[in-house]
Structures are given as C-alpha cells and as structure tokens.
Scaffold this active site. Structure first.
Site, short mmCIF file in Angstrom:
data_model
loop_
_atom_site.label_atom_id
_atom_site.label_comp_id
_atom_site.label_asym_id
_atom_site.label_seq_id
_atom_site.Cartn_x
_atom_site.Cartn_y
_atom_site.Cartn_z
N LYS A 1 -3.51 12.02 -2.97
CA LYS A 1 -2.47 12.29 -1.97
C LYS A 1 -1.15 12.67 -2.64
O LYS A 1 -0.16 12.97 -1.98
CB LYS A 1 -2.26 11.05 -1.08
N CYS B 1 -8.20 6.21 10.40
CA CYS B 1 -8.58 4.94 9.76
C CYS B 1 -7.58 3.85 10.05
O CYS B 1 -7.30 3.00 9.21
CB CYS B 1 -8.76 5.10 8.26
N ASP C 1 0.87 -1.17 0.00
CA ASP C 1 0.00 0.00 0.00
C ASP C 1 0.91 1.23 0.00
O ASP C 1 1.50 1.57 1.02
CB ASP C 1 -0.90 -0.04 1.24
C1 LIG Z 1 -1.93 4.10 3.99
C2 LIG Z 1 -3.25 4.35 3.33
N1 LIG Z 1 -3.84 3.36 2.65
C3 LIG Z 1 -5.01 3.53 2.04
C4 LIG Z 1 -5.68 4.74 2.06
C5 LIG Z 1 -7.00 4.84 1.37
O1 LIG Z 1 -6.93 5.72 0.31
P1 LIG Z 1 -8.23 6.14 -0.49
O2 LIG Z 1 -9.23 6.59 0.54
O3 LIG Z 1 -7.77 7.26 -1.36
O4 LIG Z 1 -8.70 4.96 -1.25
C6 LIG Z 1 -5.10 5.79 2.75
C7 LIG Z 1 -5.79 7.10 2.81
O5 LIG Z 1 -6.14 7.62 3.84
C8 LIG Z 1 -3.86 5.60 3.39
O6 LIG Z 1 -3.27 6.58 4.07
#
Ligand SMILES: Cc1ncc(COP(=O)(O)O)c(C=O)c1O
Lengths: 156, 435
Positions: free
Chosen positions: B255, B393, B229
């Site tokens: 991001k 999250c 990720d």
């Molecule tokens: C480490 C990580 N993975 C996944 C995500 C999920 O990204 P998205 O909401 O753009 O799909 C985020 C975003 O907050 C993140 O920081």
C-alpha cells in the site's frame, strides 16, 4: 460505453432489480437457505414450498444486493413456480452454464416456457463481466442448496 | 551460521547503491510536479477499455514506481542470492541490500534501532505475530484488549482467536455518525484490566485519522500497551513511532508503493526480546541441539526461514521514492485532492459520503441512493475508473451505518483533480443510466 453496459443491464433487469417479484417471507416454506457473496456483501434467503410429489408450489426470496443479483433472484422465482425438483435442478445447471460458457443456448433445455427462458437469457450478459457471474448465480446456488437441504451457502 | 553473519558492513560492494533510479522525483521546494511523478508509474500510461486508467483504489493496494521495479529487477539480475548464510559475494551483497532496507524502514518510522524492524508478509501477519507471541505469553483470563469499531478484519480476528484460547475480553470503542473515534467512551473503557489497545491509525473504510497520541497516553497511564495498524497511515503522513510513544506499529509494503509479500512489524526492542518466537526454523536460532535451542534476538527471532528478500529490497526502494518526494508534500497534495473530491462528490444528487471525521486521510467512501455499490463499481470501471466496492474487510463499519457496501475512492500521491472529475462524471452518468 453505455452499449456494453446495456448488454449487462437490460431494461428488464433494471426493472426486476428495482421491483423484484416474489420478494417476501414465505410463511409455510418447506425449505430455505441463506446465500451470501462475501466479496460484495450480497445476502439473500430463498424460500420454497415443495409438495409431496416434489413440485415447487411457491417460491420467494428476501435480501439485499446489486441489481444483477436481485433481478436474477426475482426472475428465478418466476420460472420456478410449478416446476419439479428435477426441473429446478436442470434449470439451475442450465443457468449456470449460460453464465459461464460461451455459446451455450438455454433454449436447448427444451420444454420450458419460452418467455421465461427468454427472460433468463437476458442475464447472459454477465459472461462479459466475469466478476459479476457470482451475482447472477447466487440466487440459483441458494435455491439448489435449499432443495438439497443445506441451509447456508457462500459463493467465494 | 552465527549472529555475526547478519552484519551489514562486510559485503564488498552493495550493487543497490548504484541504483539507476533518477532523482527526478525530488520535487523542488513548493512545487509538486504531478506530471513528472505520474511518469514514474508505468501503469498509469495504461488504457482500460480504451480509456486512460484512473486508479483510485490505492487503499487496497498502490501502484509501483519504476524505481521499485528497477531495484527488484536489478537485485535478481545482478546480485541475487539467499541472505544471512553465504560467504560468497552474492549472498553478502544480497544480505547487505536486504539489511539496508531494514535500516531504511527504521529511519522511515524513526525507530530507535533497526533491530526493532521485523519483516513480515504484511500487516496481517504482523498483527497475528503480536497476538500470538505477545498475547500468548502475556494475556490471562479476564484481561482486556480494546479495539475500535473501525478495525480491518485483520485487527479483529487474531484477537478473537486469542479470546477463545485465553479467555480474554474484547472491548470495542464506538464511533459517531461522522466516523470519529469516541474518545470519551474509550477513556471509560480503560481500566487496570486493559492490557492492550490495538487500533487503526487511519480507517481504511472511512478515512478517519484516529487521535493516536492521546490513545497511547491514556493507555500507558493504565499500564496497557498499544499496537497501531498503520496500513492506511504510512502512505499519507509521516509517522514517528518514538514521538508517538507507541509499542507496536504495523504496515504493509504494497500500500506504500512497494511490492506485495512484504510488511513490517515495528516493536520496542525490550518488548520484542521478551517475546517468544512466532514461527520457528532456520535463521532464527542461535544454536540447536536436540536437547535445547536458543533463539536469536529480534529481528531474527521472528524471521524464521528464507524471507521475502527482493520484496524487502523493493520496499526499501519504495521508501526512498516516497522520501524523495517527501511525505509532507504528499500529504499536502492528497489533502487538496481529498477536499476537491469531497466537494465534487457531495454535489452528485443522492450521493452520501460515509465518514466525515474531523481529520481524514485521502479516502472517500460513499453510497448513492437506489444504486448498489457493486453496480456503481462495474459502471465506473467502464469509464476506466478503478474504485473498491464492498465492505472493505471492515464489516462492523458497514453494520454501524446499516449498509451492506460502499464504493470507495482512495487517493494516492499520483492522483489528480482531473481524475476526480472523471469519477464524478461517471457517477453522474450512472445516476442517469440506473435511473
Ligand atoms: C487498515 C488495514 N489494516 C490491515 C490491512 C491488511 O493488510 P494486508 O492484507 O496487506 O495484510 C489492510 C488492507 O486492506 C488495511 O487497510
């Protein structure tokens, strides 16, 4: 900058936030509910003891959250003691309106202890901080859920 | 519509090649012209509550440079159309620009081929795609998937759903008190049962950079695949998926100074072409009769329906922008800001930084004794400072440290030490205010 923040965080609120009243587990609770605000991680449990006539003989809470949610829960427990189920519901609705509607005066509810109402009014500052309204109303939603026999609520 | 309609070299002219964006963003060697960079971001001129906006929530989403806004506007104003399905000029031009972005992403990650780049809505959808498609086809009861304790919910929940559906096991690599990935524990967890290791490259809640090269090497020794990720990695460091020898890599465009609604799944071409489709519909089939449908190869197999065309073009522009500054330069700049922020914040009485891993990206999570993160967030907001407060999250991380929430400052390529000072001053005021 401090002035606006003072409207939200009045001394009394900070005091209740730091030393919440009725912050305990209620052994003989007749109903309880868990409240949870997933956005900021606030979590609390509201306990109530209702007698056969539907009057709240005791109310307490436990949990963790920001100053606003802790203070609101604390002040709520103070005003609810001795109230009937119906009065509690009117206070819940009144408090909710105060936090979300401009120009709503909680005193219009009538026949409640003036000091306690005045104290609740201190939380009306959240109206200027929309993202914080849920912090102020979490305890009230949870209380209402407990009285209505629901165990779990989440303000999302 | 056939496969050839996606070819990128047939459009008569690609308007995007004549993008108006100036090249002022290319810093001369050795210099990082922060003022010129900041001038590229219109929102940074914005005042909030009468104070300059200090935007320190880049981990949640980054702001967009004029170059990206212009590229998207230009697309809509001069050549917009649906892609892959028209013989007319606008469709060919849009297709070329859209597919051009795919090439840019491939170059950005050093993918072996642009066929390995699948556009998704974001990282979340990319992970869901791999879990559902690859996981659905390849995992059996008793198989194990390894995650880390630092995962964003989006890299936990899709695997939990798969656990329910497939009876697989999830193993969680613990972290130490500083937020370091416990490599020895990971090594012990690996076995012949391990089929997938899905870990974050950089933790969004703690800033930890995970030693992914070693993670991958050991996983491959056991025959397991690795999904990284990269959401919080790609804005801060150069990533080379071939050098890493990864199998899947995901990130979100928003991001990385690009628009929302667009993200990337990179996967090894052989793996992708062996995977069943995720969603189905138009644009992903070679032929459809009521008896039988044959699917296109990657990437189109996984891009059913009309994609986020202009968002993909915007992402391409963001990559151009970041590339012009250079990720090495960005990283050096951000590490300087990170170090300064760590020092200044640590000096605030009662402040504790959560996450002090040996290697970190420019993310600082912290708590202050006696003041809830949410109250801190509201307080510094009035000083014009945007930080994230909450569990980010990543609730397992919060639970690991026994806290409900942190405040998080995450720095991007345009942040300055001066902005760190504004944050620190606001926190000091907050200490006084909340007593
Ligand atoms: C480490 C990580 N993975 C996944 C995500 C999920 O990204 P998205 O909401 O753009 O799909 C985020 C975003 O907050 C993140 O920081």
């Amino acid at each position: 900058m401090f002035d606006e923040l003072r409207d939200l965080y009045q001394e009394v609120i900070l005091d209740h936030g730091k030393s919440p009243r009725n912050f305990r587990h209620l052994e003989n609770a007749t109903c309880l509910a868990h409240g949870n605000n997933p956005i900021c991680g606030d979590m609390l449990v509201v306990y109530l003891t209702l007698d056969d006539d539907g009057r709240i003989t005791d109310v307490a809470f436990q949990g963790e959250g920001c100053a606003i949610s802790m203070a609101s829960a604390s002040m709520m427990t103070e005003i609810l003691k001795g109230k009937t189920r119906d009065e509690a519901k009117r206070l819940y609705e009144g408090f909710h309106d105060m936090c979300t509607k401009d120009g709503f005066d909680l005193s219009e509810l009538g026949d409640f202890d003036e000091d306690a109402i005045d104290r609740l009014k201190m939380l009306s500052g959240v109206r200027e901080f929309p993202i914080r309204v849920k912090c102020a109303t979490l305890a009230w939603h949870t209380m209402q859920a407990a009285v209505d026999g629901e165990q779990e609520i989440s303000t999302e | 519509m056939n496969e050839e309609s996606t070819a990128v070299d047939i459009a008569p002219r690609n308007p995007q090649q004549a993008l108006p964006g100036d090249n002022s963003t290319a810093a001369p060697p050795g210099a990082y012209d922060i003022e010129r960079i900041r001038a590229d971001f219109p929102i940074l001129k914005q005042k909030v509550y009468g104070k300059p906006l200090v935007y320190l929530d880049n981990g949640a989403s980054a702001q967009k440079p004029q170059h990206v806004l212009d590229a998207m506007n230009e697309a809509y104003e001069t050549y917009y159309s649906n892609v892959h399905r028209g013989v007319h000029w606008t469709s060919q031009a849009s297709t070329e620009s859209f597919e051009g972005s795919r090439k840019k992403v491939a170059a950005f990650l050093n993918a072996a081929s642009e066929n390995e780049i699948i556009f998704t809505r974001g990282a979340t959808e990319a992970i869901n795609l791999v879990a559902a498609s690859w996981g659905g086809a390849n995992l059996n009861p008793g198989d194990e998937v390894i995650l880390s304790h630092m995962e964003h919910h989006s890299n936990i929940v899709p695997w939990q759903i798969l656990r329910q559906q497939k009876g697989i096991e999830l193993k969680i690599v613990p972290i130490d008190d500083d937020g370091n990935f416990l490599f020895d524990e990971y090594e012990k967890m690996l076995s012949e049962k391990t089929k997938m290791v899905a870990v974050t490259h950089v933790s969004n809640a703690l800033g930890t950079i995970v030693p992914v090269e070693d993670v991958i090497r050991l996983a491959h020794d056991k025959g397991a695949l690795v999904l990284l990720d990269g959401c919080q990695a790609v804005p801060h460091m150069a990533v080379d998926v071939q050098a890493l020898d990864a199998d899947f890599y995901v990130f979100s465009g928003h991001k990385l100074y690009g628009p929302t609604g667009i993200g990337v799944l990179w996967g090894r071409e052989d793996l992708l072409n062996a995977m069943p489709p995720y969603q189905s519909g138009g644009d992903m089939i070679s032929s459809v009769t009521f008896e039988k449908t044959t699917f296109k190869k990657s990437p189109h197999r996984f891009e059913a329906g009309t994609p986020a065309i202009v968002e993909a073009i915007g992402l391409g522009a963001a990559l151009d922008y970041v590339g012009a500054i250079g990720l090495g330069n960005i990283s050096a700049h951000e590490q300087g800001v990170l170090q300064y922020a760590s020092e200044r914040l640590q000096a605030v009485e009662g402040l504790r930084i959560i996450g002090q891993a040996r290697e970190k990206a420019s993310i600082v999570s912290f708590v202050i004794d006696g003041i809830h993160a949410h109250d801190l967030g509201t307080f510094v907001d009035r000083a014009g400072v945007a930080v994230r407060v909450g569990h980010h999250c990543a609730q397992p991380v919060m639970e690991r440290y026994g806290i409900a929430a942190t405040a998080r400052a995450s720095f991007g390529l345009y942040n300055t030490r001066n902005e760190v000072d504004v944050l620190t001053d606001a926190l000091t005021d907050a200490k006084e205010f909340f007593g």
